[in-house]
Design a protein around this motif. Structure first.
Motif, PDB file in Angstrom:
ATOM      1  N   UNK A 118     -58.812   9.700 -80.923  1.00  0.00           N
ATOM      2  CA  UNK A 118     -59.707   9.078 -79.809  1.00  0.00           C
ATOM      3  C   UNK A 118     -58.869   9.140 -78.403  1.00  0.00           C
ATOM      4  N   UNK A 119     -57.704   9.062 -78.408  1.00  0.00           N
ATOM      5  CA  UNK A 119     -56.461   9.406 -77.197  1.00  0.00           C
ATOM      6  C   UNK A 119     -56.899  10.840 -76.739  1.00  0.00           C
ATOM      7  N   UNK A 120     -56.574  11.792 -77.923  1.00  0.00           N
ATOM      8  CA  UNK A 120     -56.854  13.259 -77.544  1.00  0.00           C
ATOM      9  C   UNK A 120     -58.254  13.664 -76.995  1.00  0.00           C
ATOM     10  N   UNK A 121     -59.156  12.829 -77.729  1.00  0.00           N
ATOM     11  CA  UNK A 121     -60.544  13.089 -76.892  1.00  0.00           C
ATOM     12  C   UNK A 121     -60.632  12.743 -75.676  1.00  0.00           C
ATOM     13  N   UNK A 122     -60.094  11.454 -75.279  1.00  0.00           N
ATOM     14  CA  UNK A 122     -60.073  11.009 -73.995  1.00  0.00           C
ATOM     15  C   UNK A 122     -59.340  11.889 -72.824  1.00  0.00           C
ATOM     16  N   UNK A 123     -58.158  12.286 -73.280  1.00  0.00           N
ATOM     17  CA  UNK A 123     -57.394  12.952 -72.525  1.00  0.00           C
ATOM     18  C   UNK A 123     -58.254  14.438 -72.132  1.00  0.00           C
ATOM     19  N   UNK A 124     -59.103  14.888 -73.348  1.00  0.00           N
ATOM     20  CA  UNK A 124     -59.807  16.145 -73.091  1.00  0.00           C
ATOM     21  C   UNK A 124     -60.964  15.634 -72.191  1.00  0.00           C
ATOM     22  N   UNK A 125     -61.529  14.609 -72.101  1.00  0.00           N
ATOM     23  CA  UNK A 125     -62.317  14.109 -71.037  1.00  0.00           C
ATOM     24  C   UNK A 125     -62.013  14.151 -69.621  1.00  0.00           C
ATOM     25  N   UNK A 126     -60.738  13.599 -69.616  1.00  0.00           N
ATOM     26  CA  UNK A 126     -60.103  13.700 -68.193  1.00  0.00           C
ATOM     27  C   UNK A 126     -60.007  15.352 -67.615  1.00  0.00           C
ATOM     28  N   UNK A 127     -59.673  15.940 -68.706  1.00  0.00           N
ATOM     29  CA  UNK A 127     -59.365  17.328 -68.067  1.00  0.00           C
ATOM     30  C   UNK A 127     -60.812  17.676 -67.694  1.00  0.00           C
TER      31      UNK A 127
END
Length: 139
Positions: A118-127
């Motif tokens: 979830x955190x990795x997907x969230x960071x991807x969303x920020x990118x």
């Protein structure tokens, strides 16, 4: 596969797969538990269902939360001409991570691993959001 909209289509199709999976497990579990959907007055009446069934339904609901931001950003990127190759890679990364999140939650639900995805997907969303902002400022 080079279209920025293809990852959107894949995530929508994945959401529909989770929807089918939810009802394929939920309806038999409700019948087994003697739950009559026509007489339900509160969602909490579903709490008697096995956790394996509830996890699939929970994930289906999760696919209607954060991914909404993804859809909006991708449609913005498409309309604004910000669909760079980096954006396409980021969009595919997000979709793959969300599918992994679904499978982890539905099949295993080991929270530390699910949270990491979830955190990795969230960071991807920020990118993705950052790329969109950069395109908006640069235009």
């Amino acid at each position: 596969m080079d279209s920025i909209l293809t990852p959107v289509l894949v995530l929508i199709c994945w959401t529909l797969i989770m929807w089918i999976w939810m009802y394929a497990t939920r309806i038999p579990a409700m019948q087994k538990a003697g739950i009559n959907a026509a007489k339900m007055t509160e969602k909490s009446e579903m709490d008697v269902l096995p956790k394996e069934v509830r996890r699939i339904a929970d994930n289906y609901n999760h696919l209607h939360e954060q991914p909404v931001i993804f859809y909006a950003l991708i449609f913005y990127a498409s309309a604004a001409g910000a669909a760079t190759q980096l954006m396409i890679y980021a969009a595919w990364t997000y979709v793959i991570l969300r599918i992994a999140h679904s499978l982890i939650q539905a099949l295993w639900n080991f929270i530390p691993v699910r949270f990491l995805v979830f955190v990795l997907s969230s960071l991807t969303l920020f990118v993705i959001a950052g790329i969109c902002v950069g395109a908006a400022i640069g235009s």
